[in-house]
Design a protein around this motif. Structure first.
Motif, mmCIF file in Angstrom:
data_model
loop_
_atom_site.group_PDB
_atom_site.id
_atom_site.type_symbol
_atom_site.label_atom_id
_atom_site.label_comp_id
_atom_site.label_asym_id
_atom_site.label_seq_id
_atom_site.Cartn_x
_atom_site.Cartn_y
_atom_site.Cartn_z
ATOM 1 N N LEU A 55 9.912 -13.587 4.705
ATOM 2 C CA LEU A 55 8.406 -13.321 5.050
ATOM 3 C C LEU A 55 8.202 -12.285 6.173
ATOM 4 N N THR A 56 9.220 -12.176 6.909
ATOM 5 C CA THR A 56 9.202 -11.280 8.153
ATOM 6 C C THR A 56 8.839 -10.115 7.816
ATOM 7 N N ILE A 57 9.155 -9.629 6.550
ATOM 8 C CA ILE A 57 8.933 -8.335 5.836
ATOM 9 C C ILE A 57 7.459 -7.985 5.918
ATOM 10 N N ALA A 58 6.521 -8.950 5.918
ATOM 11 C CA ALA A 58 5.086 -8.481 5.935
ATOM 12 C C ALA A 58 4.678 -8.258 7.323
ATOM 13 N N PHE A 59 5.525 -8.192 8.365
ATOM 14 C CA PHE A 59 5.400 -7.846 9.656
ATOM 15 C C PHE A 59 6.113 -6.605 10.185
ATOM 16 N N LYS A 60 6.748 -6.081 9.204
ATOM 17 C CA LYS A 60 7.659 -5.008 9.711
ATOM 18 C C LYS A 60 7.459 -3.855 8.629
ATOM 19 N N ASN A 61 7.977 -2.769 9.082
ATOM 20 C CA ASN A 61 7.956 -1.380 7.943
ATOM 21 C C ASN A 61 9.279 -1.365 7.324
ATOM 22 N N PHE A 62 9.420 -2.257 6.153
ATOM 23 C CA PHE A 62 10.547 -2.548 5.631
ATOM 24 C C PHE A 62 11.375 -1.296 4.949
ATOM 25 N N GLN A 63 12.337 -1.061 5.250
ATOM 26 C CA GLN A 63 13.117 0.111 4.732
ATOM 27 C C GLN A 63 14.439 -0.685 3.843
ATOM 28 N N LEU A 64 14.560 -0.515 2.408
ATOM 29 C CA LEU A 64 15.398 -1.359 1.790
ATOM 30 C C LEU A 64 16.718 -0.779 2.033
ATOM 31 N N GLY A 81 3.820 -5.806 13.382
ATOM 32 C CA GLY A 81 2.773 -6.631 13.588
ATOM 33 C C GLY A 81 1.689 -6.936 12.329
ATOM 34 N N LEU A 82 0.651 -6.919 12.312
ATOM 35 C CA LEU A 82 -0.316 -7.230 11.511
ATOM 36 C C LEU A 82 -0.945 -6.064 10.900
ATOM 37 N N ALA A 83 -0.140 -4.849 11.009
ATOM 38 C CA ALA A 83 -0.862 -3.616 10.371
ATOM 39 C C ALA A 83 -1.110 -3.750 9.001
ATOM 40 N N HIS A 84 -0.032 -4.262 8.210
ATOM 41 C CA HIS A 84 -0.079 -4.213 6.797
ATOM 42 C C HIS A 84 -1.278 -4.948 6.272
ATOM 43 N N PHE A 85 -1.443 -6.134 7.217
ATOM 44 C CA PHE A 85 -2.612 -7.087 6.840
ATOM 45 C C PHE A 85 -4.048 -6.231 6.945
ATOM 46 N N SER A 87 -4.414 -2.936 6.725
ATOM 47 C CA SER A 87 -4.580 -1.967 5.862
ATOM 48 C C SER A 87 -4.855 -2.598 4.380
ATOM 49 N N LEU A 88 -4.439 -3.834 4.211
ATOM 50 C CA LEU A 88 -4.951 -4.533 3.143
ATOM 51 C C LEU A 88 -6.435 -4.944 3.102
ATOM 52 N N PHE A 89 -6.761 -5.398 4.059
ATOM 53 C CA PHE A 89 -8.246 -5.997 4.159
ATOM 54 C C PHE A 89 -9.200 -4.818 4.075
ATOM 55 N N ILE A 90 -8.736 -3.677 4.418
ATOM 56 C CA ILE A 90 -9.993 -2.578 4.304
ATOM 57 C C ILE A 90 -9.801 -1.775 3.143
ATOM 58 N N SER A 91 -8.684 -2.240 2.256
ATOM 59 C CA SER A 91 -8.580 -1.612 0.946
ATOM 60 C C SER A 91 -9.589 -1.926 0.184
ATOM 61 N N PRO A 92 -10.141 -1.020 -0.690
ATOM 62 C CA PRO A 92 -11.129 -1.371 -1.753
ATOM 63 C C PRO A 92 -10.456 -2.011 -2.997
ATOM 64 N N ASP A 93 -9.307 -1.610 -3.018
ATOM 65 C CA ASP A 93 -8.394 -2.162 -4.463
ATOM 66 C C ASP A 93 -8.151 -3.766 -4.178
ATOM 67 N N PHE A 94 -7.946 -4.023 -2.919
ATOM 68 C CA PHE A 94 -7.646 -5.321 -2.502
ATOM 69 C C PHE A 94 -8.936 -6.277 -2.816
ATOM 70 N N THR A 295 4.396 -8.201 0.153
ATOM 71 C CA THR A 295 4.793 -9.592 0.948
ATOM 72 C C THR A 295 3.627 -10.036 1.698
ATOM 73 N N ALA A 296 2.914 -9.096 2.541
ATOM 74 C CA ALA A 296 1.675 -9.350 3.201
ATOM 75 C C ALA A 296 0.575 -10.174 2.341
ATOM 76 N N LEU A 297 0.421 -9.453 1.071
ATOM 77 C CA LEU A 297 -0.236 -10.079 0.187
ATOM 78 C C LEU A 297 -0.135 -11.273 -0.277
ATOM 79 N N GLY A 298 1.067 -11.544 -0.555
ATOM 80 C CA GLY A 298 1.675 -12.810 -1.012
ATOM 81 C C GLY A 298 1.705 -13.895 -0.013
ATOM 82 N N LEU A 299 1.874 -13.743 1.243
ATOM 83 C CA LEU A 299 1.756 -14.544 2.209
ATOM 84 C C LEU A 299 0.022 -14.750 2.381
ATOM 85 N N PHE A 300 -0.762 -14.075 2.251
ATOM 86 C CA PHE A 300 -2.220 -14.221 2.507
ATOM 87 C C PHE A 300 -2.491 -15.183 1.307
#
Length: 325
Positions: A55-64, A81-85, A87-94, A295-300
């Motif tokens: 779940l920490t992937i949601a708070f990191k810029n994960f590089q496989l 931090g919460l950067a991915h969250f 970007s999700l919340f301002i995305s029209p697709d989300f 991962t951020a979306l799944g955690l949400f």
């Protein structure tokens, strides 16, 4: 004197190790049962608790390919931090996916949740055992079909050149594009889900009805009660606890609108009305390799699901006096 000694013995404080001794003796007495629990506990730890580190992937810029393995790559990835969250919340697709998920789930709850209850009540009133078992088998069978097969069945009837559109053409009416029209595609999802799962959902309600004491029905018959009176005043009240439980669990899955169904049946033409959170995660996670945002979306989704379960439990306890804890 002996009475005083007895009183002192009764009032004497228990040893601070008494509770531990009781627990130890109980554990030793049932050691075989605890040994049988070990495989299940190992499965929970390995497949449920250890992966929580991901779940920490949601708070990191994960590089496989940043480390020697997945765990090392997660550890070495940059913390954002919460950067991915954000970007999700301002995305029209989300926003579109969230709206579609909630709408499809609400439609399924309103139109499909009461149907297994009604089916169980009606099947319970059948007097012919052979006819009853035949109906049960017939309505259970679609549950064992995959969504790909179900899509094929419905496409034969509701496709652009399907039987329904051929009938409409013969009557001089315009065809209905069930699988490419955003105005009707959600209805197709609800109808197909009902056809596949409603019969299977009656099993738990039929089991509840079977557990009702038959003496209640006999007493009601002696008082002159008919079938509908017994249904509304004996059968249905006895089903209220399990109905409440199923409703709470269904509310907890509000953001799971049927990933397998939608993935099998939708297409880019109906993204506007059918793209849900799970298919959105699938596209950005596997399609775009954006594991952090997925991962951020799944955690949400999980956090909202927990909130809905707790809220549903509270409402059921307040309204009908039933809850799961």
């Amino acid at each position: 004197m002996s009475a005083d000694k007895t009183a002192l013995a009764v009032k004497a404080p228990k040893s601070k190790f008494a509770g531990t001794q009781i627990i130890g003796s109980y554990f030793y007495k049932h050691i075989d049962l605890y040994v049988m629990l070990i495989p299940g506990l190992l499965w929970v730890v390995i497949f449920k608790f250890i992966p929580l580190y991901g779940l920490t992937i949601a708070f990191k810029n994960f590089q496989l390919f940043l480390g020697d393995g997945i765990a090392d790559a997660i550890y070495k990835s940059q913390w954002v931090g919460l950067a991915h969250f954000e970007s999700l919340f301002i995305s029209p697709d989300f926003g579109r996916a969230l709206r579609n998920t909630v709408l499809i789930s609400v439609y399924k709850i309103i139109f499909l949740f009461p149907l297994p209850v009604l089916l169980a009540l009606l099947l319970n009133e059948l007097r012919s055992a052979i006819f009853k078992k035949s109906i049960q088998t017939f309505i259970y069978l679609p549950h064992f079909l995959s969504w790909i097969v179900v899509f094929g069945v419905f496409y034969v009837f509701m496709g652009n050149e399907g039987m329904i559109n051929q009938l409409l053409g013969a009557l001089g009416l315009p065809p209905v594009m069930f699988f490419t029209d955003n105005a009707v595609f959600r209805s197709v999802l609800v109808i197909s889900d009902g056809w596949k799962e409603v019969g299977w959902g009656t099993i738990i309600y039929l089991a509840t009805i079977a557990s009702i004491d038959t003496e209640q029905y006999e007493a009601a018959e002696m008082d002159g009660a008919g079938r509908f009176i017994k249904m509304f005043y004996i059968t249905l009240p006895a089903m209220i606890p399990i109905i409440s439980l199923m409703l709470i669990l269904r509310l907890g899955n509000m953001l799971e609108a049927g990933f397998g169904q939608v993935l099998a049946m939708y297409n880019p033409a109906v993204y506007e009305s059918a793209d849900i959170i799970q298919t959105y995660v699938y596209r950005i996670g596997l399609g775009q390799m954006n594991f952090s945002q997925a991962t951020a979306l799944g955690l949400f989704e999980s956090v909202i699901g927990l909130f809905l379960v707790v809220s549903g439990n509270y409402l059921c306890r307040a309204l009908v006096g039933r809850s799961i804890w």
